[in-house]
Design a protein around this motif. Structure first.
Motif, PDB file in Angstrom:
ATOM      1  N   LEU A  26      53.965 -13.648  29.627  1.00  0.00           N
ATOM      2  CA  LEU A  26      52.844 -14.469  29.155  1.00  0.00           C
ATOM      3  C   LEU A  26      53.339 -15.576  28.232  1.00  0.00           C
ATOM      4  O   LEU A  26      52.824 -16.700  28.270  1.00  0.00           O
ATOM      5  CB  LEU A  26      51.825 -13.589  28.424  1.00  0.00           C
ATOM      6  N   LEU A  27      54.349 -15.261  27.408  1.00  0.00           N
ATOM      7  CA  LEU A  27      54.932 -16.275  26.534  1.00  0.00           C
ATOM      8  C   LEU A  27      55.563 -17.393  27.359  1.00  0.00           C
ATOM      9  O   LEU A  27      55.447 -18.577  27.015  1.00  0.00           O
ATOM     10  CB  LEU A  27      55.983 -15.639  25.629  1.00  0.00           C
ATOM     11  N   GLY A  28      56.239 -17.014  28.456  1.00  0.00           N
ATOM     12  CA  GLY A  28      56.837 -18.017  29.333  1.00  0.00           C
ATOM     13  C   GLY A  28      55.789 -18.933  29.944  1.00  0.00           C
ATOM     14  O   GLY A  28      55.980 -20.155  30.023  1.00  0.00           O
ATOM     15  N   ILE A  29      54.667 -18.347  30.372  1.00  0.00           N
ATOM     16  CA  ILE A  29      53.578 -19.146  30.950  1.00  0.00           C
ATOM     17  C   ILE A  29      52.990 -20.077  29.894  1.00  0.00           C
ATOM     18  O   ILE A  29      52.748 -21.265  30.149  1.00  0.00           O
ATOM     19  CB  ILE A  29      52.493 -18.223  31.525  1.00  0.00           C
ATOM     20  N   PHE A  30      52.765 -19.543  28.698  1.00  0.00           N
ATOM     21  CA  PHE A  30      52.215 -20.352  27.606  1.00  0.00           C
ATOM     22  C   PHE A  30      53.163 -21.487  27.234  1.00  0.00           C
ATOM     23  O   PHE A  30      52.735 -22.623  27.001  1.00  0.00           O
ATOM     24  CB  PHE A  30      51.950 -19.473  26.380  1.00  0.00           C
ATOM     25  N   ALA A  31      54.471 -21.190  27.174  1.00  0.00           N
ATOM     26  CA  ALA A  31      55.460 -22.213  26.828  1.00  0.00           C
ATOM     27  C   ALA A  31      55.463 -23.331  27.864  1.00  0.00           C
ATOM     28  O   ALA A  31      55.587 -24.514  27.513  1.00  0.00           O
ATOM     29  CB  ALA A  31      56.847 -21.581  26.719  1.00  0.00           C
ATOM     30  N   CYS A  32      55.338 -22.970  29.138  1.00  0.00           N
ATOM     31  CA  CYS A  32      55.293 -23.978  30.197  1.00  0.00           C
ATOM     32  C   CYS A  32      54.093 -24.899  30.018  1.00  0.00           C
ATOM     33  O   CYS A  32      54.207 -26.126  30.140  1.00  0.00           O
ATOM     34  CB  CYS A  32      55.221 -23.299  31.563  1.00  0.00           C
ATOM     35  N   LYS A  33      52.946 -24.298  29.743  1.00  0.00           N
ATOM     36  CA  LYS A  33      51.727 -25.093  29.544  1.00  0.00           C
ATOM     37  C   LYS A  33      51.862 -26.006  28.331  1.00  0.00           C
ATOM     38  O   LYS A  33      51.464 -27.178  28.370  1.00  0.00           O
ATOM     39  CB  LYS A  33      50.530 -24.153  29.353  1.00  0.00           C
ATOM     40  N   LEU A  34      52.477 -25.480  27.267  1.00  0.00           N
ATOM     41  CA  LEU A  34      52.666 -26.277  26.050  1.00  0.00           C
ATOM     42  C   LEU A  34      53.582 -27.460  26.316  1.00  0.00           C
ATOM     43  O   LEU A  34      53.266 -28.599  25.932  1.00  0.00           O
ATOM     44  CB  LEU A  34      53.255 -25.387  24.951  1.00  0.00           C
ATOM     45  N   VAL A  35      54.730 -27.209  26.967  1.00  0.00           N
ATOM     46  CA  VAL A  35      55.676 -28.287  27.268  1.00  0.00           C
ATOM     47  C   VAL A  35      55.026 -29.327  28.172  1.00  0.00           C
ATOM     48  O   VAL A  35      55.211 -30.543  27.972  1.00  0.00           O
ATOM     49  CB  VAL A  35      56.951 -27.720  27.932  1.00  0.00           C
ATOM     50  N   HIS A  37      51.869 -30.231  28.481  1.00  0.00           N
ATOM     51  CA  HIS A  37      50.888 -31.084  27.792  1.00  0.00           C
ATOM     52  C   HIS A  37      51.530 -31.933  26.699  1.00  0.00           C
ATOM     53  O   HIS A  37      51.131 -33.088  26.494  1.00  0.00           O
ATOM     54  CB  HIS A  37      49.768 -30.222  27.217  1.00  0.00           C
ATOM     55  N   VAL A  38      52.525 -31.390  25.996  1.00  0.00           N
ATOM     56  CA  VAL A  38      53.231 -32.179  24.981  1.00  0.00           C
ATOM     57  C   VAL A  38      53.964 -33.341  25.638  1.00  0.00           C
ATOM     58  O   VAL A  38      53.951 -34.467  25.128  1.00  0.00           O
ATOM     59  CB  VAL A  38      54.211 -31.296  24.188  1.00  0.00           C
ATOM     60  N   ASN A  39      54.596 -33.079  26.772  1.00  0.00           N
ATOM     61  CA  ASN A  39      55.300 -34.149  27.480  1.00  0.00           C
ATOM     62  C   ASN A  39      54.327 -35.222  27.958  1.00  0.00           C
ATOM     63  O   ASN A  39      54.645 -36.418  27.937  1.00  0.00           O
ATOM     64  CB  ASN A  39      56.057 -33.576  28.679  1.00  0.00           C
ATOM     65  N   HIS A  40      53.140 -34.785  28.382  1.00  0.00           N
ATOM     66  CA  HIS A  40      52.112 -35.749  28.803  1.00  0.00           C
ATOM     67  C   HIS A  40      51.734 -36.674  27.642  1.00  0.00           C
ATOM     68  O   HIS A  40      51.658 -37.904  27.805  1.00  0.00           O
ATOM     69  CB  HIS A  40      50.878 -34.999  29.299  1.00  0.00           C
ATOM     70  N   LEU A  41      51.516 -36.096  26.464  1.00  0.00           N
ATOM     71  CA  LEU A  41      51.127 -36.886  25.299  1.00  0.00           C
ATOM     72  C   LEU A  41      52.240 -37.836  24.870  1.00  0.00           C
ATOM     73  O   LEU A  41      51.990 -39.017  24.581  1.00  0.00           O
ATOM     74  CB  LEU A  41      50.755 -35.962  24.141  1.00  0.00           C
ATOM     75  N   LEU A  42      53.477 -37.335  24.829  1.00  0.00           N
ATOM     76  CA  LEU A  42      54.605 -38.168  24.404  1.00  0.00           C
ATOM     77  C   LEU A  42      54.887 -39.281  25.408  1.00  0.00           C
ATOM     78  O   LEU A  42      55.174 -40.423  25.021  1.00  0.00           O
ATOM     79  CB  LEU A  42      55.854 -37.298  24.226  1.00  0.00           C
ATOM     80  N   SER A  43      54.798 -38.968  26.689  1.00  0.00           N
ATOM     81  CA  SER A  43      55.066 -39.974  27.719  1.00  0.00           C
ATOM     82  C   SER A  43      54.005 -41.065  27.701  1.00  0.00           C
ATOM     83  O   SER A  43      54.321 -42.254  27.841  1.00  0.00           O
ATOM     84  CB  SER A  43      55.098 -39.309  29.107  1.00  0.00           C
ATOM     85  N   ALA A  44      52.750 -40.669  27.515  1.00  0.00           N
ATOM     86  CA  ALA A  44      51.660 -41.650  27.454  1.00  0.00           C
ATOM     87  C   ALA A  44      51.802 -42.555  26.239  1.00  0.00           C
ATOM     88  O   ALA A  44      51.429 -43.734  26.282  1.00  0.00           O
ATOM     89  CB  ALA A  44      50.314 -40.927  27.428  1.00  0.00           C
ATOM     90  N   ALA A  45      52.371 -42.026  25.170  1.00  0.00           N
ATOM     91  CA  ALA A  45      52.476 -42.799  23.927  1.00  0.00           C
ATOM     92  C   ALA A  45      53.724 -43.679  23.881  1.00  0.00           C
ATOM     93  O   ALA A  45      53.690 -44.780  23.318  1.00  0.00           O
ATOM     94  CB  ALA A  45      52.463 -41.849  22.729  1.00  0.00           C
ATOM     95  N   TYR A  46      54.827 -43.215  24.491  1.00  0.00           N
ATOM     96  CA  TYR A  46      56.099 -43.911  24.292  1.00  0.00           C
ATOM     97  C   TYR A  46      56.726 -44.482  25.567  1.00  0.00           C
ATOM     98  O   TYR A  46      57.691 -45.228  25.481  1.00  0.00           O
ATOM     99  CB  TYR A  46      57.104 -42.966  23.628  1.00  0.00           C
ATOM    100  N   PHE A  47      56.198 -44.140  26.738  1.00  0.00           N
ATOM    101  CA  PHE A  47      56.756 -44.696  27.972  1.00  0.00           C
ATOM    102  C   PHE A  47      55.703 -45.569  28.642  1.00  0.00           C
ATOM    103  O   PHE A  47      54.689 -45.074  29.134  1.00  0.00           O
ATOM    104  CB  PHE A  47      57.212 -43.577  28.923  1.00  0.00           C
ATOM    105  N   LYS A  48      55.950 -46.867  28.640  1.00  0.00           N
ATOM    106  CA  LYS A  48      54.948 -47.817  29.123  1.00  0.00           C
ATOM    107  C   LYS A  48      54.596 -47.620  30.593  1.00  0.00           C
ATOM    108  O   LYS A  48      53.460 -47.841  31.009  1.00  0.00           O
ATOM    109  CB  LYS A  48      55.434 -49.245  28.895  1.00  0.00           C
ATOM    110  N   GLY A  49      55.568 -47.225  31.396  1.00  0.00           N
ATOM    111  CA  GLY A  49      55.310 -47.100  32.824  1.00  0.00           C
ATOM    112  C   GLY A  49      54.566 -45.840  33.222  1.00  0.00           C
ATOM    113  O   GLY A  49      54.123 -45.708  34.371  1.00  0.00           O
ATOM    114  N   ASN A  62      55.506 -34.446  34.398  1.00  0.00           N
ATOM    115  CA  ASN A  62      55.337 -33.398  33.392  1.00  0.00           C
ATOM    116  C   ASN A  62      55.897 -32.057  33.879  1.00  0.00           C
ATOM    117  O   ASN A  62      56.436 -31.277  33.086  1.00  0.00           O
ATOM    118  CB  ASN A  62      53.862 -33.247  33.038  1.00  0.00           C
ATOM    119  N   ASN A  63      55.768 -31.805  35.162  1.00  0.00           N
ATOM    120  CA  ASN A  63      56.301 -30.568  35.735  1.00  0.00           C
ATOM    121  C   ASN A  63      57.816 -30.513  35.597  1.00  0.00           C
ATOM    122  O   ASN A  63      58.391 -29.456  35.302  1.00  0.00           O
ATOM    123  CB  ASN A  63      55.891 -30.457  37.204  1.00  0.00           C
ATOM    124  N   ARG A  64      58.466 -31.644  35.791  1.00  0.00           N
ATOM    125  CA  ARG A  64      59.930 -31.688  35.674  1.00  0.00           C
ATOM    126  C   ARG A  64      60.384 -31.522  34.230  1.00  0.00           C
ATOM    127  O   ARG A  64      61.467 -30.993  33.972  1.00  0.00           O
ATOM    128  CB  ARG A  64      60.463 -32.989  36.278  1.00  0.00           C
TER     129      ARG A  64
END
Length: 266
Positions: A26-35, A37-49, A62-64
């Motif tokens: 369950l921790l592994g599943i939660f960690a995947c979901k966290l990574v 969504h965090v990657n989505h937020l960071l990419s939207a904020a710092y990667f223009k493309g 985000n999956n990668r």
């Protein structure tokens, strides 16, 4: 003092819990979901493309990131448990240890649970968005991985060979970086070329040579493997050869792609 307190907390509550295989999954599943969504937020904020990508491209982006974090984690833990710890060695203090195929620890079991959580999450996404995130070969790869890792986690059998196979995840960050560079329009960059060479070397070592060592180790410890449950024997003798064939097929594609990339730069 604080570090010792955390170690005591992990030993007494987290790793010693009889439900550790399930909580770690369950921790592994939660960690995947966290990574994800965090990657989505960071990419939207710092990667223009990022915002200009299609919906499926953003999902894969985000999956990668999720698979990259898992690969770094499981590679580090696998290398430590297989080569640096004394867990799976044949001898301890100059005395012969019990069968290496039956050796495990709370930590090794917990780490496998985290990996099971990742593979379940990634397989779910692959099936849900099929075939955008990968074709049939990815489904087969993940099913074999889940079966092998989950069995080793729940029974404690064959964990050494499971971790040897998991070391092959060391190639994942390079593969993902190659996709990111391609998506970002940097296919003709020097970084892209260097990344291709690194992938080739990493794949050769982690997915070809290491598998040869695994088969040699299985041969040397054949009598010990025979003491495992029939299911464990089937996984130990069946899954690595299948993955090895798939690795060879992918290695051929990597070699072909590297030749094409190097030819364009001449």
């Amino acid at each position: 003092m604080a570090i010792k307190s955390y170690e005591m907390l992990a030993d007494q509550y987290l790793l010693s819990d009889p439900f550790a295989p399930y909580t770690s999954t369950l921790l592994g599943i939660f960690a995947c979901k966290l990574v994800y969504h965090v990657n989505h937020l960071l990419s939207a904020a710092y990667f223009k493309g990022y915002s200009g990508l299609s919906r499926l491209k953003r999902i894969e982006w985000n999956n990668r990131a999720m698979s990259t974090v898992h690969a770094i984690f499981i590679t580090a833990m696998s290398l430590y448990l297989v080569f640096w710890s004394n867990l799976y060695s044949d001898y301890s203090d100059n005395q012969l240890k019990p069968f290496v195929t039956l050796q495990s620890s709370p930590l090794s079991t917990f780490v496998l649970g985290v990996s099971v959580g990742y593979f379940l999450t990634d397989l779910g996404m692959i099936v849900w968005f099929y075939p955008a995130l990968g074709g049939l070969e990815y489904v087969i790869h993940h099913l074999l991985s889940i079966a092998s890792v989950a069995y080793a986690m729940l029974t404690g059998e064959g964990q050494l060979y499971t971790y040897m196979v998991l070391i092959s995840e060391t190639t994942t960050p390079g593969i993902n970086l190659r996709w990111y560079l391609d998506t970002a329009g940097m296919k003709r960059s020097r970084t892209y070329m260097i990344n291709g060479v690194v992938i080739f070397i990493a794949w050769l070592v982690a997915r070809i040579l290491l598998f040869m060592f695994l088969f040699y180790h299985l041969y040397l410890h054949y009598e010990q493997v025979k003491q495992m449950h029939t299911i464990g024997q089937s996984l130990a003798f069946g899954v690595p050869p299948i993955l090895a064939v798939m690795n060879l097929m992918w290695f051929g594609k990597i070699l072909k792609g590297l030749k094409k990339t190097l030819a364009k730069r001449q």
